[in-house]
Scaffold this active site. Sequence first.
Site, short mmCIF file in Angstrom:
data_model
loop_
_atom_site.label_atom_id
_atom_site.label_comp_id
_atom_site.label_asym_id
_atom_site.label_seq_id
_atom_site.Cartn_x
_atom_site.Cartn_y
_atom_site.Cartn_z
CE LYS A 282 -3.70 -2.07 2.76
NZ LYS A 282 -4.83 -1.89 1.91
NE ARG A 356 -10.95 -9.63 -2.36
CZ ARG A 356 -11.18 -8.72 -3.24
NH1 ARG A 356 -11.33 -8.85 -4.32
NH2 ARG A 356 -11.12 -7.28 -2.91
#
Length: 502
Positions: A282, A356
């Site tokens: 990130k 997920r």
Amino acid sequence: MLVVAPGNPRALRAFALVPCYPVHVEASTDSSLATAADAVAVGVFEGEELSDAPGAGELQALLDSGEGARAFERVALTHHRGQRLILVGLGSRRQFDGERARIAAALAQRRAVQARALSLCWVLPRQVEPEIVEGFVHGTVLGAYRFRRYRPPPADEALGLRSLILSTEDDVAAPVHRASVLAAAQNRARDLANTPANDLTPAALADYARQLGDRHRAISATILDGAEIRARGMGAFAAVAQGSDQDPRLIALEYDGGAASSPRLALIGKAVTFDTGGLWLKPTTSQIDMKFDMCGGAAVIEAVAALAELRAPVRLLAVIGATENMINGHAMRPGDIVTALDGTTIEVNNTDAEGRLVLADCITYARQQGCDAIIDIATLTGAVKVALGSMYAGMMSNHDSLAELVQDCGRRTGEPVWRLPLHPAYAALVKGRYAQLTNRPERREATAITAAELLHHFVGDVPWVHLDIGGTADHGHAAYHDKGGTGFGVRLLSEVALGFTG
């Protein structure tokens, strides 16, 4: 694996949170001026008079001077016999609901603290619904929250609201108690969210959840460590954890407050206690708030705790996947293929789409344990914030009735959700090139939905709702939110559990 039954003396206490500023809440039929409160808050609706309000003359003088007003969110202060009186404009009675009550209460709380009051008494408007009574409690307790665990006590440490009294001729003890329990649970979820990742590790979060079994006999906890997660075949979950020196934990909490024949609802929470993005690193500015990537797990834990304290007649299975997503020589790589608990293979084409993967195995675990419906909650995507901002959580579902229940509960609790569509065309986007699924579709579109479609694969035909709280979990917009974690989902999940009938 360690199973901790209710009351087990071996339960660990390595990590504990004590609310920074707990607020004692009670209902009273005494006159507000007869209570020991330092300040009294009186609300006034448009077109209504103050004839029987405490200190009506002084309050009317505020209205006559224009310093006070009946318009919503207008606040003014005066005194009556040495006691602080706070006049709060409530606007139209027809438009006044639980959310407006929360906002009005937060504004009154703020003004009371500015006036150096330690206790506040609200004179409840007559003939209001329990939802509005609860809103006054929520807004006050949530508005009083501050996270100061890591800062020296300020010079005015004694200041800050410590008690709230709801004064009314009606018996509102039940909604006041329920609201105080839920607001306290939400503040604990905010404490968890705001605690930095060096203290709130996956193991620390598991220890915290394990303590619920000590406090509530109807809750039992099962904790799986990293070795057990791998041994059981949770390859998707394990892949996320393998780049961290912190061992992951799967936290399962069972609450049996209902009859054995009652339907069992599964609540699944993502608890990535810090997310670097893995090798798909990130940007530095985005990493600052990545301790908040466990807010879904915190909401699930505290919803279960609140329902147990309320002795709710429901049956719940809560599953929380706690891990870090870090970088070392063992970290998962773009292009890796992992095998989930149900045998599905997944291409890891984006190491920052890790939530997920964790949830996939948690969902399968819940299905194996037995449940009649599933609700998962996660800070899953940034895309949902682009779509809905910080007002609504994104909701996707394979079951209209369950989705309607969640949507209705969100309206009542002030934690609204907006339903986004699922479709076979979206599901086709998560099909893998080299494995069955991919966690990063090649076409960069509808990314909040395609994240849900990957989870949809694992729920199968079980009624399911997915809540993406990527925009609502931290730095909320409401008057009763401070900077940091919001605790979004605690009230919503509790309300859904109470209304779930299978």
